[in-house]
Design a protein around this motif. Sequence first.
Motif, PDB file in Angstrom:
ATOM      1  N   THR A   1      50.353  43.934  30.930  1.00 38.22           N
ATOM      2  CA  THR A   1      49.831  42.664  31.407  1.00 38.22           C
ATOM      3  C   THR A   1      49.077  42.844  32.716  1.00 38.22           C
ATOM      4  O   THR A   1      49.512  43.566  33.599  1.00 38.22           O
ATOM      5  N   ALA A   2      47.947  42.162  32.833  1.00 39.49           N
ATOM      6  CA  ALA A   2      47.159  42.249  34.061  1.00 39.49           C
ATOM      7  C   ALA A   2      47.939  41.627  35.213  1.00 39.49           C
ATOM      8  O   ALA A   2      48.431  40.501  35.093  1.00 39.49           O
ATOM      9  N   PRO A   3      48.077  42.333  36.339  1.00 36.54           N
ATOM     10  CA  PRO A   3      48.825  41.781  37.466  1.00 36.54           C
ATOM     11  C   PRO A   3      48.037  40.696  38.191  1.00 36.54           C
ATOM     12  O   PRO A   3      46.810  40.730  38.247  1.00 36.54           O
ATOM     13  N   SER A   4      48.761  39.727  38.728  1.00 37.01           N
ATOM     14  CA  SER A   4      48.166  38.662  39.538  1.00 37.01           C
ATOM     15  C   SER A   4      48.774  38.733  40.935  1.00 37.01           C
ATOM     16  O   SER A   4      49.981  38.536  41.101  1.00 37.01           O
ATOM     17  N   ILE A   5      47.928  39.038  41.916  1.00 33.36           N
ATOM     18  CA  ILE A   5      48.383  39.228  43.290  1.00 33.36           C
ATOM     19  C   ILE A   5      47.739  38.184  44.188  1.00 33.36           C
ATOM     20  O   ILE A   5      46.521  37.967  44.126  1.00 33.36           O
ATOM     21  N   VAL A   6      48.545  37.542  45.015  1.00 38.61           N
ATOM     22  CA  VAL A   6      48.044  36.576  45.998  1.00 38.61           C
ATOM     23  C   VAL A   6      48.140  37.202  47.378  1.00 38.61           C
ATOM     24  O   VAL A   6      49.212  37.690  47.769  1.00 38.61           O
ATOM     25  N   VAL A   7      47.027  37.203  48.117  1.00 36.97           N
ATOM     26  CA  VAL A   7      47.025  37.752  49.472  1.00 36.97           C
ATOM     27  C   VAL A   7      46.880  36.606  50.471  1.00 36.97           C
ATOM     28  O   VAL A   7      46.118  35.671  50.246  1.00 36.97           O
ATOM     29  N   ALA A   8      47.627  36.695  51.554  1.00 43.65           N
ATOM     30  CA  ALA A   8      47.606  35.670  52.596  1.00 43.65           C
ATOM     31  C   ALA A   8      47.283  36.350  53.911  1.00 43.65           C
ATOM     32  O   ALA A   8      48.155  36.942  54.542  1.00 43.65           O
ATOM     33  N   GLY A   9      46.014  36.292  54.304  1.00 43.37           N
ATOM     34  CA  GLY A   9      45.601  36.936  55.547  1.00 43.37           C
ATOM     35  C   GLY A   9      44.497  36.161  56.231  1.00 43.37           C
ATOM     36  O   GLY A   9      43.600  36.757  56.822  1.00 43.37           O
ATOM     37  N   GLY A  10      44.527  34.843  56.109  1.00 50.16           N
ATOM     38  CA  GLY A  10      43.440  34.042  56.653  1.00 50.16           C
ATOM     39  C   GLY A  10      43.515  33.862  58.154  1.00 50.16           C
ATOM     40  O   GLY A  10      44.458  34.281  58.811  1.00 50.16           O
ATOM     41  N   GLY A  11      42.468  33.222  58.677  1.00 52.36           N
ATOM     42  CA  GLY A  11      42.420  32.919  60.109  1.00 52.36           C
ATOM     43  C   GLY A  11      41.413  33.793  60.814  1.00 52.36           C
ATOM     44  O   GLY A  11      40.231  33.483  60.883  1.00 52.36           O
ATOM     45  N   SER A  12      41.864  34.922  61.340  1.00 54.25           N
ATOM     46  CA  SER A  12      41.007  35.826  62.096  1.00 54.25           C
ATOM     47  C   SER A  12      40.630  37.035  61.248  1.00 54.25           C
ATOM     48  O   SER A  12      41.255  37.330  60.227  1.00 54.25           O
ATOM     49  N   GLY A  13      39.591  37.749  61.701  1.00 54.67           N
ATOM     50  CA  GLY A  13      39.191  38.959  61.012  1.00 54.67           C
ATOM     51  C   GLY A  13      40.296  39.990  60.979  1.00 54.67           C
ATOM     52  O   GLY A  13      40.402  40.771  60.026  1.00 54.67           O
ATOM     53  N   GLY A  14      41.143  39.996  62.009  1.00 55.58           N
ATOM     54  CA  GLY A  14      42.237  40.948  62.062  1.00 55.58           C
ATOM     55  C   GLY A  14      43.263  40.746  60.974  1.00 55.58           C
ATOM     56  O   GLY A  14      44.006  41.675  60.626  1.00 55.58           O
ATOM     57  N   HIS A  15      43.332  39.537  60.424  1.00 53.00           N
ATOM     58  CA  HIS A  15      44.216  39.269  59.298  1.00 53.00           C
ATOM     59  C   HIS A  15      43.473  39.371  57.973  1.00 53.00           C
ATOM     60  O   HIS A  15      44.028  39.837  56.968  1.00 53.00           O
ATOM     61  N   ILE A  16      42.208  38.934  57.961  1.00 50.43           N
ATOM     62  CA  ILE A  16      41.452  38.891  56.718  1.00 50.43           C
ATOM     63  C   ILE A  16      41.068  40.287  56.240  1.00 50.43           C
ATOM     64  O   ILE A  16      41.204  40.616  55.059  1.00 50.43           O
ATOM     65  N   GLU A  17      40.577  41.128  57.154  1.00 51.96           N
ATOM     66  CA  GLU A  17      40.062  42.437  56.738  1.00 51.96           C
ATOM     67  C   GLU A  17      41.115  43.315  56.052  1.00 51.96           C
ATOM     68  O   GLU A  17      40.838  43.898  54.999  1.00 51.96           O
ATOM     69  N   PRO A  18      42.330  43.451  56.590  1.00 46.35           N
ATOM     70  CA  PRO A  18      43.313  44.252  55.852  1.00 46.35           C
ATOM     71  C   PRO A  18      43.703  43.634  54.520  1.00 46.35           C
ATOM     72  O   PRO A  18      43.993  44.353  53.555  1.00 46.35           O
ATOM     73  N   ALA A  19      43.707  42.304  54.447  1.00 48.25           N
ATOM     74  CA  ALA A  19      44.021  41.653  53.178  1.00 48.25           C
ATOM     75  C   ALA A  19      42.965  41.987  52.126  1.00 48.25           C
ATOM     76  O   ALA A  19      43.281  42.289  50.969  1.00 48.25           O
ATOM     77  N   LEU A  20      41.693  41.959  52.525  1.00 39.85           N
ATOM     78  CA  LEU A  20      40.621  42.266  51.586  1.00 39.85           C
ATOM     79  C   LEU A  20      40.570  43.758  51.268  1.00 39.85           C
ATOM     80  O   LEU A  20      40.207  44.148  50.151  1.00 39.85           O
ATOM     81  N   ALA A  21      40.920  44.588  52.242  1.00 38.44           N
ATOM     82  CA  ALA A  21      40.986  46.029  51.967  1.00 38.44           C
ATOM     83  C   ALA A  21      42.057  46.319  50.923  1.00 38.44           C
ATOM     84  O   ALA A  21      41.861  47.154  50.025  1.00 38.44           O
ATOM     85  N   LEU A  22      43.195  45.645  51.044  1.00 33.69           N
ATOM     86  CA  LEU A  22      44.238  45.799  50.026  1.00 33.69           C
ATOM     87  C   LEU A  22      43.735  45.309  48.678  1.00 33.69           C
ATOM     88  O   LEU A  22      43.941  45.962  47.645  1.00 33.69           O
TER      89      LEU A  22
END
Length: 372
Positions: A2-23
Motif C-alpha cells: 500500500t502506498a504510504p501517506s505521510i503528513v509533515v508539520a513544519g510550517g511558519g518559518s523557513g527553518g521549519h519548512i525546509e527540513p520538512a520539505l527535504a524529508l
Amino acid sequence: MTAPSIVVAGGGSGGHIEPALALADAVRALRPDARITALGTEKGLDTTLIPARGYPLELIPPVPLPRKPTADLLRLPGKVRAAVGRVREVLAAVDAGAVVGFGGFVALPAYLGARGRVPIVVHEANARAGLANKVGARFADIVATAVPDTGLPGEQLVGMPLRRSITDLDRAALRAQARQFFGLPPQGPVLLVFGGSLGARTLNTAVAAALPELLRAGVAVLHAHGKSGEPAPPARGYLGVPYIERMDLAYAAADAVLCRAGATTVAEVSAVGLPAVYVPLPHGNGEQALNARPVVAAGGGALVDDADLTPQRVVAELVPLLRDPRRLADAGRAARSSGHADAADRLARMVLELVGAAPEPQTEVMRPWRDR
C-alpha cells in the motif's frame, strides 16, 4: 504494498519548512508512490514555499506559542482545540500513516491531533528544543535530532534534513559557473556573508566597515544583506544583494562564510564543506551558539559573539584563513566531517519503516559522492 501517506508539520518559518520539505523529497525518492501532505497556516512562508515544491498544503488555524505569560496565553486553549480539530479532519481525509513534525506553532496541534490515532515522529533542529517538540516528544514513536544532547527523551541523532541541491553539491565542479553567475572574480578567495531573509545588522555593519581591508587583501565579497538591510558602498570585487535565490551557486562560489548560526544555516554550510565564522543571534535561549559548537569543536569554524564582531575582528578572523589554501582545505574537511549529509534519507527510512512501507533494496538512493 500500500502506498504510504505521510503528513509533515513544519510550517511558519523557513527553518521549519525546509527540513520538512527535504524529508518529503527523500520519502518520494525512496517511495515514488508516497502521498505527502503538508500542514501549514496562512501566516509565514507556508503558502509560498510549500506549493512551489509541488506538495499539497492543508491550512490549519495558527497557534502562536508565547514564551511569557500574556493575554495570548489565556486564549491559547481555544485556539489549540480549533487547530487540533482541523488536524484530525486532514488526517482522516488523507488516511495518514504517520505525522512528522519539525517544531513551531504548526507542529503542536499536529502532535495533539495525531496522539492516539497516528504514529508520530518528532524532529528537533536545535540544541535546545522548543515547546512544541518538548510536548510532542513525550508521546512520539520516534524522536530524531539534528545535534546531540537536546534533552528530549529517547532522542536519536540523525542530523538536519537538507535539500539534495545542497547535499549533492560539487563545489569544485561548479566554481567557475558560480562565480560567473554572480559576476565575481574567477580567481582569488571569495567570502560569502548572509544573515537570514531580513538580514543581520551586526554582520552588515561590520562587513561594510571591513570591506576596504578585505578588498586590499584580495578577498572578494558576496553579501546578502537582507530585505531590510543596507549593502556596503559599491566597490570592485563586492556584490551586495537583498537575497540569494541560488544558494547552491553561492556556496560553490565561496571559500568561507560569515553568517548567523541557525540550525539550517549551520547544517548547510558544514554539509558543503565551507569553513565559517558563526555569529549567533544574541536573542532567544542561546540555541544558536549551541548549534555551531560541534562544527567549531571539529575545527570547521569559529564562534564570535554578536557584540564582538567589529570590523577588525572580521579582518582578523577571515583574511588569514582565506589567504591560506591549506588551512582552508583542512577547515573545510573538518566542517564536512561534522555534518550529516544523509540526514533526510535516514529520517525518511525511519518514517517509512514505522508505517510498514520500507523501500525495496533496488530503490536505494545513491548517497552524495563525498559520503561514499
